[in-house]
Design a protein around this motif. Structure first.
Motif, short mmCIF file in Angstrom:
data_model
loop_
_atom_site.label_atom_id
_atom_site.label_comp_id
_atom_site.label_asym_id
_atom_site.label_seq_id
_atom_site.Cartn_x
_atom_site.Cartn_y
_atom_site.Cartn_z
N GLY A 138 -20.13 -15.74 -21.37
CA GLY A 138 -20.06 -14.46 -22.06
C GLY A 138 -19.05 -13.51 -21.40
O GLY A 138 -18.27 -12.82 -22.07
N VAL A 139 -19.03 -13.46 -20.11
CA VAL A 139 -18.07 -12.56 -19.40
C VAL A 139 -16.64 -13.06 -19.59
O VAL A 139 -15.70 -12.27 -19.75
CB VAL A 139 -18.43 -12.45 -17.91
CG1 VAL A 139 -17.35 -11.71 -17.12
CG2 VAL A 139 -19.79 -11.77 -17.76
N GLN A 142 -15.32 -11.89 -22.84
CA GLN A 142 -14.99 -10.46 -22.79
C GLN A 142 -13.61 -10.24 -22.17
O GLN A 142 -12.82 -9.43 -22.65
CB GLN A 142 -16.06 -9.72 -21.99
CG GLN A 142 -15.87 -8.23 -21.92
CD GLN A 142 -16.96 -7.54 -21.09
OE1 GLN A 142 -17.98 -8.17 -20.75
NE2 GLN A 142 -16.76 -6.28 -20.81
N SER A 145 -10.75 -11.24 -24.44
CA SER A 145 -10.50 -10.24 -25.48
C SER A 145 -9.65 -9.08 -24.98
O SER A 145 -9.00 -8.39 -25.77
CB SER A 145 -11.85 -9.71 -26.01
OG SER A 145 -12.54 -9.00 -24.98
N GLN A 146 -9.59 -8.89 -23.67
CA GLN A 146 -8.76 -7.84 -23.07
C GLN A 146 -7.34 -8.34 -22.72
O GLN A 146 -6.54 -7.58 -22.21
CB GLN A 146 -9.44 -7.30 -21.81
CG GLN A 146 -10.78 -6.62 -22.09
CD GLN A 146 -11.49 -6.24 -20.80
OE1 GLN A 146 -11.01 -6.44 -19.69
NE2 GLN A 146 -12.71 -5.69 -20.96
N SER A 183 -13.39 -2.93 -15.62
CA SER A 183 -13.83 -3.28 -16.98
C SER A 183 -15.22 -3.90 -16.96
O SER A 183 -16.00 -3.75 -17.94
CB SER A 183 -12.84 -4.25 -17.63
OG SER A 183 -12.83 -5.49 -16.93
N LEU A 184 -15.62 -4.58 -15.86
CA LEU A 184 -16.94 -5.22 -15.77
C LEU A 184 -17.93 -4.36 -15.00
O LEU A 184 -19.08 -4.80 -14.81
CB LEU A 184 -16.81 -6.60 -15.10
CG LEU A 184 -15.95 -7.63 -15.82
CD1 LEU A 184 -15.89 -8.92 -15.01
CD2 LEU A 184 -16.51 -7.93 -17.22
#
Length: 208
Positions: A138-139, A142, A145-146, A183-184
């Motif tokens: 999942g990470v 993410q 997508s960046q 971002s995380l």
């Protein structure tokens, strides 16, 4: 008058200076002695004048020569001093002025190294150390997508982690690590040259 006949002794001229046997010698005329006496007196006067005049002239010339010879060294000795005084340069204000202390060079301002630039083309690995299944996948999605490149995901096989951390290999990659951590919402970013990829994200307990 005698009746005797005339002989040779009776024929004598009256003006003759000759003397006979019965006459005395006639006196010499005195007119020739006066010029001789006059010349003698003049010669004596000239000699006396020269006798007294010549020593004075000689003494005067000697004094003049001695004065000139005594004055000559003075002039010759005075001229070198004048020459030296003329030749020696006068100190100018520039030469006598005390030199200004040289200003110490100003060290150049330290140059600030350029800030690291984020390079999203560098690969990023995501490992799960939280015990939550599927958290790494999942990470990773993410981050992709960046714009990040995430070629590797999996479970963490290293030492147990108490919290999530972002590891990076070198200082040039610190900008990438800081960007990913922000971002995380991960607060720990550590330089770790021994990691296999440029940036590793280790998800510890509480990550989600």
């Amino acid at each position: 008058m005698s009746n005797y006949p005339r002989d040779e002794f009776d024929n004598i001229p009256e003006s003759s200076s000759r003397q006979g046997a019965h006459r005395t010698a006639m006196a010499q005329p005195r007119g020739g002695l006066i010029p001789t006496i006059g010349f003698a007196v003049i010669a004596l006067l000239v000699g006396a004048g020269l006798f007294f005049l010549v020593p004075r002239l000689t003494d005067g010339e000697t004094r003049a020569v001695s004065s000139a010879s005594s004055a000559a060294p003075t002039a010759s000795t005075a001229s070198p001093s004048r020459t030296a005084a003329t030749a020696s340069p006068k100190p100018t204000s520039a030469s006598t002025a005390s030199p200004k202390p040289s200003e110490s060079p100003v060290p150049p301002a330290p140059t600030t190294p350029p800030a690291p630039v984020v390079d999203r083309s560098q690969p990023v690995a995501v490992y799960n150390a939280s015990g939550v299944s599927g958290l790494a996948a999942g990470v990773a999605g993410q981050l992709r997508s960046q714009g990040w490149t995430v070629p590797t995901t999996g479970n963490w096989r290293g030492s147990p982690q108490n919290a999530s951390v972002v590891l990076y290999q070198s200082e040039q990659l610190k900008a990438n690590a800081d960007e990913i951590a922000a971002s995380l919402r991960i607060s720990s970013v550590v330089l770790s040259p021994q990691v296999a990829l440029p940036v590793l994200v280790v998800l510890g307990p509480g990550a989600g």
